[in-house]
Every structure is written in structure tokens, then in C-alpha cells.
Write a protein that holds these residues in place. Structure first.
Motif, short mmCIF file in Angstrom:
data_model
loop_
_atom_site.label_atom_id
_atom_site.label_comp_id
_atom_site.label_asym_id
_atom_site.label_seq_id
_atom_site.Cartn_x
_atom_site.Cartn_y
_atom_site.Cartn_z
N SER A 255 -51.03 -5.94 -79.42
CA SER A 255 -52.01 -6.97 -79.08
C SER A 255 -52.15 -7.07 -77.57
CB SER A 255 -51.60 -8.33 -79.66
OG SER A 255 -50.37 -8.76 -79.08
N ASN A 257 -52.82 -10.01 -74.53
CA ASN A 257 -52.88 -11.42 -74.16
C ASN A 257 -53.49 -11.55 -72.78
OD1 ASN A 257 -51.24 -13.26 -76.16
ND2 ASN A 257 -50.06 -11.37 -75.99
N MET A 260 -51.84 -15.54 -71.52
CA MET A 260 -51.14 -16.10 -72.66
C MET A 260 -51.94 -17.24 -73.31
SD MET A 260 -48.54 -14.23 -73.00
CE MET A 260 -47.72 -12.96 -72.03
N LEU A 263 -56.00 -14.11 -77.14
CA LEU A 263 -55.28 -13.00 -77.76
C LEU A 263 -56.25 -12.19 -78.60
CD1 LEU A 263 -52.51 -11.67 -78.81
CD2 LEU A 263 -52.64 -13.37 -80.64
N SER A 265 -56.01 -8.59 -81.32
CA SER A 265 -55.23 -7.50 -81.92
C SER A 265 -55.83 -6.16 -81.52
CB SER A 265 -55.23 -7.63 -83.45
OG SER A 265 -54.62 -8.84 -83.84
#
Length: 305
Positions: A255, A257, A260, A263, A265
Motif C-alpha cells: 500500500s 500512505n 499517514m 491510503l 492499495s
């Protein structure tokens, strides 16, 4: 014959005109005490002669309906300054959105570390008063523009102030990444992941993964491998005008980010491309602010001396 002394009082330094007449407040509204903190600061700003608005989510979640509520585009068009009351995560979220409008931001720390929200809440009034009248230091922070490409199509895009992180999923196995800089092959890396961090993000995840601290005045990014299989695979600092491409070669549940806070995949063959954004975050600090003072305080250097 001597003249009588001039008994008129000297003009107060705070009689200087406001540099920022319309101020927006963005709060960490889920934190305990957020409502009272935002309301207190809003009343302080009114007392200084400022027009005050609240970011719409801050207004909705604190219930402070006595102030105009503005969305981000409206803040960008109408406000001269944004005050961020919270921690670095709050600043990251609103900073990415407001950077395109050129609105400067000031951080009042109600979080834990506070690398970019650096004014303590208990001293905000004395600190902000001169800043509202033009006494401040300005600090421009570069942003990263990231895209994810799949079969020749852009399937995801995001902006990051701290970092772009490509990492493996919960399966206890490494991923393999093909890394290129400006179209030049760097290496196929087997690791738990790779962090591409800005100078602002060099004190975040990249630091805990063994990366260097980058002064915010440096025009560069740092690529930091996460638990690499080859021990000679070390962090590399590159110019911020470079384009970094990371391709997923193998591994499960990878994945990406972005700060953070968002996100996506990834599949085998996906390419994550990171470039310097055309926008930069304008941070304002009190006069005399020093990056090294921040490091010393937040990283607890020289404690006990």
C-alpha cells in the motif's frame, strides 16, 4: 525658560495596524477541551480587532455557531491567516489544502510533539499579539505531489507535506521495489517498504527508520528504506526537483500512505511517482524562532546539562 515636560503617554506598540484582519481558526475538534480552546482564542482575536471565522468542520463539531463557518476554498479567498489549534496532524491536514491559496498558517500546539505547531497554548496571547501586527518569521515548506499509475492510467493522486510511504501489508514478508530517479534506475530493493520524505517529514517516520534530519531550508527529499534486506541500502538525499518512481515488483498487500492520512492499495506493476508540488506551505513563527531550538526541545537534546 525651560519648557514643561511632555506628559503625553508614548503610543503603544500595539497601536500598529493589524497585518491580518480576517483570521480563520482550525481546531483539533475531537480533542478534550477543543471547544473552550477555540472559543478562547476567537475571543482573543476579536479583542485584537480581527474578524474571526471557523473552518466549517471545526464549527460543526465544537458547536460554536456565533462565528461564520467557512469551507477551505472560502478561507483561501477571504482570510489573511489561518490559526491551527491542535497538533502536527491537524496542521498536515489543513496545510495541504490551504497551500494552493497562499494563506499563511500559525500553529498553536495542543498535541504532543509539535514540530510545526510550535506555539504553546499557555502563551499564545503574548506570542500572537506582535505576529498579528507583522512581527514574525516566515518559513516556506515544500509539498510533494504523488500519483499512482496502473496500466498507463492514473488511479490515485494525493499531496503530502511529510512523506509518501510504500510498505508491505500484514504478511510477514518483504516487498520488492524498483526505484528510479529522473528515469535512471537506482536499485531493486527488498525491504518492508520505502519512505520518501520532505525536510518537514524528516522528523517523522523517516527519523524512526534511521533517516537523517533535513533542515527545512534544504531543497531535497530523502529516500529511507524500511528494514532493508541489504544492510548497505542506506538513506539517500536527492534534489527536490527530481522525479522519483517506485514500482511494485513483488510482495503481498502493498500500500501507499500519504502523510499517514490517506491510503491506497497497490498491485504488482503499479508505479508511484513523486514530484515536487507547485505549491508550498507558508508557516509563520515568532520573531527569533530557530529550527534548532525546536529540535533541541522536541528531541530532548542536552537534557540534564
Amino acid at each position: 525658560m525651560s519648557l514643561p515636560p511632555d506628559t503625553r503617554s508614548a503610543p503603544s506598540r500595539w497601536s500598529r495596524p493589524l497585518r491580518f484582519a480576517h483570521v480563520a481558526i482550525v481546531g483539533k475538534y475531537h480533542a478534550p477541551g477543543a471547544r473552550s480552546a477555540v472559543d478562547e482564542i476567537a475571543q482573543f482575536l476579536h479583542g485584537e480587532g480581527c474578524d474571526v471565522s471557523l473552518e466549517q468542520e471545526t464549527a460543526a463539531n465544537t458547536g460554536l455557531q456565533q462565528y461564520p463557518a467557512l469551507d477551505v476554498p472560502a478561507i483561501g479567498q477571504a482570510c489573511d491567516l489561518a490559526l491551527v489549534v491542535g497538533g502536527d496532524g491537524t496542521m498536515l491536514g489543513i496545510g495541504r489544502q490551504l497551500a494552493r491559496y497562499g494563506v499563511p498558517l500559525v500553529g498553536i500546539n495542543q498535541g504532543r510533539l509539535g514540530f510545526i505547531t510550535d506555539i504553546p497554548f499557555d502563551s499564545y496571547a503574548d506570542t500572537l499579539r506582535p505576529m498579528l501586527r507583522g512581527e514574525f518569521a516566515e518559513d516556506a515548506r515544500a509539498l510533494m505531489a504523488a500519483t499512482v499509475w496502473r496500466d498507463g492510467r492514473c488511479v490515485f493522486e494525493a499531496t503530502a507535506l511529510n512523506d509518501v510511504v510504500v510498505n508491505r501489508g500484514g504478511v510477514a514478508s518483504m516487498i520488492e521495489l524498483r526505484v528510479e530517479v529522473d528515469g535512471h534506475f537506482v536499485a531493486n530493493q527488498r525491504a518492508d517498504g520505502l519512505i520518501i520524505a520532505s525536510p518537514t517529514g524528516s522528523t517523522a517516520y523517516a527519523l524512526s527508520a534511521g533517516g537523517p534530519l533535513l533542515h527545512p531550508g534544504i531543497g531535497g527529499w530523502v529516500m529511507v528504506p524500511i528494514a532493508p534486506h541489504t544492510l548497505s541500502n542506506r538513506p539517500v538525499v536527492i534534489p527536490s526537483h527530481s522525479e522519483i518512481a517506485v514500482e511494485i515488483v513483488s510482495g503481498r498487500d502493498a500500500s501507499a500512505n500519504f502523510d499517514m492520512q490517506s491510503l491506497t492499495s497497490l498491485l504488482h506493476g503499479d508505479r508511484i511517482v513523486v514530484r515536487r508540488s507547485e505549491h508550498a506551505l507558508r508557516l509563520l513563527h515568532p520573531v527569533g524562532w530557530s529550527y534548532f531550538d525546536t529540535l533541541r526541545k522536541k528531541l530532548h537534546w542536552n537534557e540534564g546539562t
